[in-house]
Structure formats: C-alpha cells, structure tokens
Design a protein around this motif. Structure first.
Motif, PDB file in Angstrom:
ATOM      1  N   LYS A  27       0.809  -1.225   0.000  1.00 51.68           N
ATOM      2  CA  LYS A  27       0.000   0.000   0.000  1.00 51.68           C
ATOM      3  C   LYS A  27       0.838   1.270   0.000  1.00 51.68           C
ATOM      4  N   ARG A  28       2.145   1.150  -0.005  1.00 47.92           N
ATOM      5  CA  ARG A  28       3.005   2.332   0.050  1.00 47.92           C
ATOM      6  C   ARG A  28       2.926   3.146  -1.243  1.00 47.92           C
ATOM      7  N   GLU A  29       2.877   4.461  -1.072  1.00 48.68           N
ATOM      8  CA  GLU A  29       2.929   5.400  -2.182  1.00 48.68           C
ATOM      9  C   GLU A  29       3.999   6.436  -1.885  1.00 48.68           C
ATOM     10  N   ASP A  30       4.708   6.853  -2.905  1.00 52.85           N
ATOM     11  CA  ASP A  30       5.760   7.842  -2.717  1.00 52.85           C
ATOM     12  C   ASP A  30       5.162   9.187  -2.313  1.00 52.85           C
ATOM     13  N   TYR A  73       3.942   6.721   1.973  1.00 54.71           N
ATOM     14  CA  TYR A  73       2.719   6.770   2.770  1.00 54.71           C
ATOM     15  C   TYR A  73       1.872   5.541   2.477  1.00 54.71           C
ATOM     16  N   ALA A  74       1.205   5.023   3.520  1.00 52.99           N
ATOM     17  CA  ALA A  74       0.288   3.887   3.353  1.00 52.99           C
ATOM     18  C   ALA A  74      -0.960   4.120   4.189  1.00 52.99           C
ATOM     19  N   ASP A  75      -2.096   4.034   3.543  1.00 52.67           N
ATOM     20  CA  ASP A  75      -3.387   4.112   4.236  1.00 52.67           C
ATOM     21  C   ASP A  75      -3.857   2.684   4.476  1.00 52.67           C
ATOM     22  N   LEU A  76      -3.857   2.271   5.745  1.00 56.29           N
ATOM     23  CA  LEU A  76      -4.207   0.897   6.092  1.00 56.29           C
ATOM     24  C   LEU A  76      -5.710   0.681   6.218  1.00 56.29           C
TER      25      LEU A  76
END
Length: 337
Positions: A27-30, A73-76
């Motif tokens: 789910k990671r985004e730069d 960033y990751a929105d869980l």
C-alpha cells in the motif's frame, strides 16, 4: 524480518505477521508523488509535507538514520498499525515474553488483526494471567524495510507525529536483541529530546508550552502507574495467602483509578478518567515500566554528554555492544551522572 513485532514461534502467527507486513508494503505510495498530484486531499498533503520536514530534521539535527523510511505513505484503512498483547502472572509484575531468532525475547506479542489479539488475550486470561491489548499506531522494522508514514500516525497533533517518527527512527539507530526496556528507553529519550528541539527550532512558543504541559501531565500519570506497580510488588512478594493478596491488589487498583482520575482537573478534559474507567491490571503497569524504566538512565547519559545527541548515540551504541550485566548496571545506577 518482522523485527518490530512480537509473537510465539508458531506457523499461524508468522503467517499473519508476514501477510500483514506485505499488506503494508503493497500500500506504500511515494510521498513526493502524492504531493505533486493535484488530486491528493489538501489536508493529507499538508500532513505528509510535515512528515517529510520532521524526517529531515531527524536526520540533520538529531543524527538519526537517513534511511528510506518515512518517504512513503500507506493508508491501512484501520485505526492501528498493530495490536500488541501484554500479559503477566496475576500475582507478579514481570511480563510474559515471546522469542524470535533475530530480535530475542520481547515483552509483547503483535497482531495485525484486533480480533486475533483479543482472542489471545482472552486465552491468557483464562489461564489466570493478567492480559491487555494495546493499539499501536506505528512500529519499526529496524531498517529492513522502508517504513512508511501510516494513516494511523496522522490522527493527532504535530508534536505527536514528530515524536512517533523520532521514536521509530531511533529504533533503526539502536535496538538491542532481547532487551525491550533498554531499547524502548533509548527511543523514548530520543523522542522527547527530539520533539522539544524540533518545536524550539520552529519558534512556536505556544506549541512548545502546550507540549511541556502535556509532558508534565504524562509524567504525573506515569508516576502514579509506577507507584502502584511498586505497591503491588510489595504485596506480591510478601507471601500473603491468595485471598488476602487479591483484596490488597484490588485496593491498589481502586486507589490508582482515583489518583489517575484526579488528573482530569489539570488536563481540562476527561482523558484520565476515561482511562481509569477500563479494566486495569498488571499488564498496564508492565507496559509503562517497559517504556519508562530506562529513560532516567539515558537522560543521565545525555547530561553526561552535555546534551549532545551525537555523544548519546555513540555511548548508547557502546552499551548496546556490551554484555547484558553492564547494561543493567547502567540502568539501575541512579547516582550516575
């Protein structure tokens, strides 16, 4: 590889731990790309930009690792990163530990699913232990992965976010296998010193004053927990018959609830009475001791370093390479300066 977590050596536990970690990685985004994207929510963009600034301060001013962590960033889609189970015997204060090949034995056991954590806590309670489940907003993989900023880290104030990032980067800097209190004491010290310096550098006197007030309240809260822990230790070590020990224990917890609830008047809200309204047991006190018991030793070390964090990092690392007995002497020597 799941260095920030804890658990028993079972296939089932490792399976949920691996899938949970992989879910976060997927789910990671730069963050830089998110900030450049006009469709990114403005509030989220502001928080992520702040996280990058905090990370830059950590590297430049606190001497913390310039790793890949906190650049993504990751929105869980949930309220916590993990849920940790802490447990002690009913008439003892030392927490149960779970052991790993890489990090040794830790005083908590982590789950990516709240229901599974609750189930394990219930099993331990059924065995006669004191158990509790704690929501954890972030954890460190100690540099094995690029830990992202999580949505679970963004729900409170700026100083809280800074503290989380400083704390987890401190774990990348130093983590001693199997010694939770030592490792957490170092990270908490770096966190608190770092937040104070970060707020001072920003020149926001109001934010700094509010943080100092919060720290004073939390110190009072911790003092009450540690005092109750000491009273319980005397009871548990006295050899009282179980019925008498149970009565004495209940009185200590009742007194603790009253003392903690009284802090609401200074806090200006009901946060402490809400905390006191839950079921409280040895596990809550064990968690406080895990994070707080070593802080005084590291603050003494920082004073001996004339407040230079580079010196603190160097001397703490030397302690980390020493034998366990040396570390225990360092932490227990209240006269050391």
């Amino acid at each position: 590889m799941l260095l920030g977590l804890s658990g028993c050596a079972t296939l089932g536990w490792y399976g949920q731990a691996a899938s949970g970690q992989l879910d976060i990685l997927s789910k990671r985004e730069d963050i830089a790309q998110l900030l450049a994207d006009p469709d990114t929510d403005p509030v989220l963009a502001e928080r992520l930009a702040l996280a990058l600034d905090i990370r830059a301060f950590a590297v430049a001013e606190l001497g913390l690792p310039d790793s890949r962590s906190y650049t993504r960033y990751a929105d869980l889609g949930r309220e916590a990163a993990v849920w940790n189970v802490v447990a002690t015997p009913r008439y003892a204060l030392e927490p149960k530990t779970w052991c790993y090949p890489l990090v040794g034995c830790l005083a908590y056991r982590g789950f990516f699913d709240r229901d599974r954590a609750d189930a394990v806590a219930a099993e331990l309670s059924a065995q006669g232990m004191d158990a509790a489940v704690f929501a954890v907003p972030a954890y460190s993989t100690l540099g094995w992965f690029a830990d992202p900023v999580l949505n679970t880290m963004l729900g409170r104030g700026e100083a809280w976010l800074a503290g989380l990032i400083f704390h987890e980067l401190a774990h990348e800097q130093l983590f001693v296998r199997g010694e939770t209190a030592f490792s957490e004491g170092y990270a908490v010290t770096v966190e608190r010193v770092g937040v104070e310096r970060w707020l001072s550098a920003r020149g926001d006197a109001g934010a700094l004053a509010r943080w100092h007030k919060e720290q004073a309240l939390q110190a009072e809260f911790t003092t009450e927990l540690m005092a109750a822990r000491e009273r319980l230790g005397s009871i548990y070590g006295s050899g009282l018959p179980e019925p008498e020990a149970e009565t004495a224990r209940a009185a200590v917890f009742a007194d603790l609830r009253a003392r903690v609830s009284a802090l609401d008047a200074r806090a200006g809200d009901e946060r402490f009475s809400r905390w006191a309204s839950r079921e409280i047991n040895n596990a809550h006190l064990a968690l406080a001791a895990t994070y707080e018991s070593a802080v005084a030793g590291f603050m003494r070390l920082l004073a001996a370093c004339e407040e230079e964090l580079a010196c603190l990092h160097k001397r703490a690392a030397a302690l980390g390479r020493a034998d366990s007995a040396t570390r225990q002497r360092f932490l227990s020597d209240t006269d050391r300066s």
